[in-house]
Design a protein around this motif. Structure first.
Motif, PDB file in Angstrom:
ATOM      1  N   GLY A 126     -16.724  51.042  59.882  1.00  0.00           N
ATOM      2  CA  GLY A 126     -16.741  51.919  58.712  1.00  0.00           C
ATOM      3  C   GLY A 126     -15.322  52.149  58.238  1.00  0.00           C
ATOM      4  N   MET A 127     -15.093  51.987  56.935  1.00  0.00           N
ATOM      5  CA  MET A 127     -13.766  52.190  56.364  1.00  0.00           C
ATOM      6  C   MET A 127     -13.785  53.412  55.443  1.00  0.00           C
ATOM      7  N   THR A 128     -12.608  53.927  55.141  1.00  0.00           N
ATOM      8  CA  THR A 128     -12.487  55.130  54.335  1.00  0.00           C
ATOM      9  C   THR A 128     -11.852  54.795  52.982  1.00  0.00           C
ATOM     10  N   ASN A 129     -11.787  55.789  52.117  1.00  0.00           N
ATOM     11  CA  ASN A 129     -11.059  55.605  50.859  1.00  0.00           C
ATOM     12  C   ASN A 129     -10.303  56.885  50.521  1.00  0.00           C
ATOM     13  N   LYS A 130      -9.482  56.807  49.482  1.00  0.00           N
ATOM     14  CA  LYS A 130      -8.538  57.883  49.184  1.00  0.00           C
ATOM     15  C   LYS A 130      -9.171  59.066  48.457  1.00  0.00           C
ATOM     16  N   ASN A 131     -10.204  58.813  47.683  1.00  0.00           N
ATOM     17  CA  ASN A 131     -10.672  59.835  46.754  1.00  0.00           C
ATOM     18  C   ASN A 131     -12.068  60.389  47.018  1.00  0.00           C
ATOM     19  N   LYS A 132     -12.904  59.649  47.749  1.00  0.00           N
ATOM     20  CA  LYS A 132     -14.295  60.057  47.858  1.00  0.00           C
ATOM     21  C   LYS A 132     -14.743  60.160  49.312  1.00  0.00           C
ATOM     22  N   GLU A 133     -15.491  61.219  49.609  1.00  0.00           N
ATOM     23  CA  GLU A 133     -16.163  61.324  50.905  1.00  0.00           C
ATOM     24  C   GLU A 133     -17.318  60.329  50.936  1.00  0.00           C
ATOM     25  N   ARG A 134     -17.787  60.040  52.125  1.00  0.00           N
ATOM     26  CA  ARG A 134     -18.904  59.106  52.267  1.00  0.00           C
ATOM     27  C   ARG A 134     -19.728  59.539  53.478  1.00  0.00           C
ATOM     28  N   THR A 135     -21.046  59.422  53.367  1.00  0.00           N
ATOM     29  CA  THR A 135     -21.931  59.727  54.488  1.00  0.00           C
ATOM     30  C   THR A 135     -22.845  58.542  54.749  1.00  0.00           C
ATOM     31  N   SER A 136     -23.003  58.188  56.024  1.00  0.00           N
ATOM     32  CA  SER A 136     -23.949  57.153  56.429  1.00  0.00           C
ATOM     33  C   SER A 136     -25.080  57.800  57.211  1.00  0.00           C
ATOM     34  N   TYR A 137     -26.286  57.315  56.979  1.00  0.00           N
ATOM     35  CA  TYR A 137     -27.488  57.850  57.632  1.00  0.00           C
ATOM     36  C   TYR A 137     -28.026  56.712  58.499  1.00  0.00           C
ATOM     37  N   VAL A 138     -27.752  56.785  59.793  1.00  0.00           N
ATOM     38  CA  VAL A 138     -27.970  55.647  60.690  1.00  0.00           C
ATOM     39  C   VAL A 138     -29.174  55.914  61.588  1.00  0.00           C
ATOM     40  N   PHE A 139     -30.091  54.960  61.599  1.00  0.00           N
ATOM     41  CA  PHE A 139     -31.356  55.078  62.326  1.00  0.00           C
ATOM     42  C   PHE A 139     -31.352  54.001  63.402  1.00  0.00           C
ATOM     43  N   PHE A 140     -31.114  54.410  64.651  1.00  0.00           N
ATOM     44  CA  PHE A 140     -31.044  53.476  65.773  1.00  0.00           C
ATOM     45  C   PHE A 140     -32.425  53.356  66.419  1.00  0.00           C
ATOM     46  N   LEU A 141     -32.941  52.152  66.553  1.00  0.00           N
ATOM     47  CA  LEU A 141     -34.272  51.921  67.118  1.00  0.00           C
ATOM     48  C   LEU A 141     -34.136  51.050  68.369  1.00  0.00           C
ATOM     49  N   SER A 142     -34.615  51.575  69.498  1.00  0.00           N
ATOM     50  CA  SER A 142     -34.391  50.934  70.800  1.00  0.00           C
ATOM     51  C   SER A 142     -35.617  51.109  71.692  1.00  0.00           C
ATOM     52  N   PRO A 143     -35.630  50.400  72.840  1.00  0.00           N
ATOM     53  CA  PRO A 143     -36.672  50.676  73.843  1.00  0.00           C
ATOM     54  C   PRO A 143     -36.383  52.008  74.544  1.00  0.00           C
ATOM     55  N   VAL A 144     -37.356  52.522  75.278  1.00  0.00           N
ATOM     56  CA  VAL A 144     -37.111  53.700  76.116  1.00  0.00           C
ATOM     57  C   VAL A 144     -36.348  53.269  77.364  1.00  0.00           C
TER      58      VAL A 144
END
Length: 359
Positions: free
Chosen positions: A291-309
């Motif tokens: 994930g990279m950033t920028n100078k002027n804007k915030e950013r949000t990622s919504y990450v859904f991790f799917l795995s075995p138990v």
């Protein structure tokens, strides 16, 4: 479940507490502490290839679910050659996705004192804060995060679920149910391209372990000197990401170069995880991303991790191993594999390499 009972559940490797990046920016927008500053070689600016963004595959989930042979072939290519693709016609309700964005934005605008009420413990991944901070001299990533295990239901630690803003819990539950259905449809399609019955992958999980990561990247006055999220592959079967619509920040490593994933309105981004790499004996490889950033804007990622138990044992499936394809990975118990991954800083594919059999 009482707090004491929650704390007795499986714990992860210790992570050193670090300051909120959002608070650093609030106090002085021009301040970038030395612990966040990376060198030119580490950021690999010379390997930035934005012109390849348009080549990232776009997959239609509606066609996959109908068993469309051409779309299944595209999925096979995407998993083999890219390990990433954008998913359209996924069926997740727009209103549910937007509610997730709105309430998450409200959460990260709360005073730090309110967010710290659900601070991530040093030995767990639930809550608000940071993980994978293993040693004091480690370079830090320019983000804050909220991590919650949502499925199985009995794995939830509700003391770490935010009580504010109102309806945030409701939004999280609705979002995870929508995206979980998307994930199940994808797993059925992946079962088919992996030469199995369509429910085979879901059955291999025993039960789906779902972890939600909400990652907030504040603006940075010197974005060329920091990394929002260090390069890594995911210790998952698949990961499904909802990007910020207007702000690009996700980059994937493709043939040694970094390719930005430009947000496609309404699409979800999917990547192959380490567990799929192991099950397919390396046919489908988990891919480094950052994930990279920028100078002027915030950013949000919504990450859904799917795995075995945790108790599922993972190794290459028999039909991926023959005289021409030697077994590349040893058997690992997923819970052990996941906990081991949290004992390391985010560092490319170093973790999945540990599971490889020395030839």
């Amino acid at each position: 479940m009482t707090l004491e009972a929650e704390m007795e559940q499986t714990i992860f490797a210790p992570s050193i507490p670090v300051p909120s990046v959002q608070e650093i920016v609030k106090k002085d927008p021009l301040q970038v502490p030395e612990k966040y500053v990376r060198g030119h070689e580490e950021i690999e600016k010379d390997k930035h290839m934005p012109h390849l963004s348009s080549e990232i595959p776009v997959i239609d989930l509606a066609l996959l679910s109908d068993g469309n042979e051409e779309e299944l072939s595209k999925l096979d290519m995407a998993c083999k050659e890219w390990g990433f693709f954008q998913l359209v016609n996924h069926g997740a309700e727009k209103e549910v996705l937007q509610k997730m964005k709105d309430t998450t934005s409200e959460f990260f605008k709360l005073p730090i004192e309110e967010k710290n009420k659900i601070s991530m413990p040093s030995n767990d991944i639930h809550g608000y804060g940071h993980d994978h901070v293993i040693f004091e001299e480690q370079k830090l990533d320019w983000h804050d995060e909220l991590v919650l295990i949502t499925h199985p239901i009995e794995s939830r630690k509700l003391s770490f679920w935010p009580k504010t803003p109102e309806r945030f819990k409701e939004a999280i539950e609705a979002y995870t149910e929508e995206v979980k259905q998307v994930g199940e449809k994808l797993l059925r399609a992946m079962s088919v391209i992996m030469g199995m019955e369509k429910d085979a992958l879901i059955k291999l999980h025993k039960e789906l372990l779902v972890t939600l990561g909400l990652i907030y990247y504040p603006p940075c006055s010197t974005p060329e000197q920091v990394v929002g999220m260090s390069p890594h592959s995911d210790a998952t079967t698949i990961t499904i990401l909802m990007q910020h619509d207007e702000v690009c920040g996700l980059e994937i490593r493709h043939k040694g170069d970094w390719v930005p994933v430009i947000p496609k309105p309404g699409a979800l981004v999917v990547n192959v995880g380490d567990i799929t790499e192991i099950w397919s004996n390396g046919k489908y490889k988990s891919i480094e991303h950052r994930g990279m950033t920028n100078k002027n804007k915030e950013r949000t990622s919504y990450v859904f991790f799917l795995s075995p138990v945790d108790d599922v044992e993972v190794e290459p499936l028999d039909h991926f191993v023959d005289d021409q394809n030697v077994k590349l990975y040893q058997k690992v118990k997923f819970g052990d594999y996941l906990k081991e991954s949290f004992k390391r800083k985010l560092e490319g594919k170093a973790h999945v390499d540990v599971a490889k059999i020395k030839q």
